[in-house]
Design a protein around this motif. Structure first.
Motif, PDB file in Angstrom:
ATOM      1  N   VAL A   1       0.834  -1.203   0.000  1.00 44.86           N
ATOM      2  CA  VAL A   1       0.000   0.000   0.000  1.00 44.86           C
ATOM      3  C   VAL A   1       0.868   1.252   0.000  1.00 44.86           C
ATOM      4  CG1 VAL A   1      -1.659   1.308   1.369  1.00 44.86           C
ATOM      5  CG2 VAL A   1      -1.982  -1.140   1.036  1.00 44.86           C
ATOM      6  N   THR A   2       1.946   1.245   0.772  1.00 46.23           N
ATOM      7  CA  THR A   2       2.857   2.382   0.806  1.00 46.23           C
ATOM      8  C   THR A   2       3.505   2.601  -0.554  1.00 46.23           C
ATOM      9  OG1 THR A   2       3.314   1.940   3.133  1.00 46.23           O
ATOM     10  CG2 THR A   2       4.863   3.364   1.968  1.00 46.23           C
ATOM     11  N   ALA A   3       3.934   1.527  -1.195  1.00 43.57           N
ATOM     12  CA  ALA A   3       4.539   1.646  -2.523  1.00 43.57           C
ATOM     13  C   ALA A   3       3.529   2.179  -3.535  1.00 43.57           C
ATOM     14  CB  ALA A   3       5.085   0.299  -2.976  1.00 43.57           C
ATOM     15  N   LEU A   4       2.291   1.744  -3.435  1.00 43.49           N
ATOM     16  CA  LEU A   4       1.266   2.228  -4.352  1.00 43.49           C
ATOM     17  C   LEU A   4       0.987   3.712  -4.144  1.00 43.49           C
ATOM     18  CD1 LEU A   4      -1.252  -0.742  -4.322  1.00 43.49           C
ATOM     19  CD2 LEU A   4       0.256  -0.036  -6.167  1.00 43.49           C
ATOM     20  N   LEU A   5       0.968   4.150  -2.903  1.00 44.17           N
ATOM     21  CA  LEU A   5       0.749   5.570  -2.641  1.00 44.17           C
ATOM     22  C   LEU A   5       1.899   6.422  -3.166  1.00 44.17           C
ATOM     23  CD1 LEU A   5      -0.789   5.472   0.941  1.00 44.17           C
ATOM     24  CD2 LEU A   5      -1.938   6.037  -1.199  1.00 44.17           C
ATOM     25  N   VAL A   6       3.121   5.955  -2.970  1.00 47.58           N
ATOM     26  CA  VAL A   6       4.278   6.672  -3.513  1.00 47.58           C
ATOM     27  C   VAL A   6       4.202   6.708  -5.033  1.00 47.58           C
ATOM     28  CG1 VAL A   6       6.795   6.582  -3.790  1.00 47.58           C
ATOM     29  CG2 VAL A   6       5.760   6.209  -1.541  1.00 47.58           C
ATOM     30  N   PHE A   7       3.842   5.590  -5.634  1.00 52.25           N
ATOM     31  CA  PHE A   7       3.699   5.513  -7.092  1.00 52.25           C
ATOM     32  C   PHE A   7       2.609   6.472  -7.575  1.00 52.25           C
ATOM     33  CE2 PHE A   7       1.689   3.419 -10.796  1.00 52.25           C
ATOM     34  CZ  PHE A   7       2.762   3.458 -11.661  1.00 52.25           C
ATOM     35  N   ALA A   8       1.494   6.522  -6.848  1.00 56.21           N
ATOM     36  CA  ALA A   8       0.383   7.379  -7.246  1.00 56.21           C
ATOM     37  C   ALA A   8       0.747   8.855  -7.124  1.00 56.21           C
ATOM     38  CB  ALA A   8      -0.841   7.059  -6.393  1.00 56.21           C
TER      39      ALA A   8
END
Length: 79
Positions: free
Chosen positions: A9-16
């Protein structure tokens, strides 16, 4: 399991948030949770009525980024 989910989830938020610099970027985040139960009775002994039960869970998180009409990215994480 929880650490992996939080890392994802953290990686997805950074990606977003990395794509928010582009005004025309459309980001879609979707997901899927699937829970399934199974019962198995594998015995050649007719008197043995023991049933093994299992609970299974699959988690998917999808991120789709459409930068413009010619460039897009799709990432899917699954456990």
């Amino acid at each position: 399991m929880k650490k992996l989910l939080m890392l994802t989830v953290t990686a997805l938020l950074v990606f977003a948030f990395a794509f928010t610099a582009y005004a025309d970027t459309k980001i879609t985040v979707t997901g899927q949770l699937r829970q399934r139960g199974e019962g198995v009775q594998r015995s050649f002994d007719a008197a043995n009525e023991h049933i093994s039960t299992f609970g299974l869970l699959r988690t998917r998180v999808n991120v789709n980024a459409q930068v413009d009409e010619n460039a897009s990215a799709f990432v899917q994480f699954q456990d």
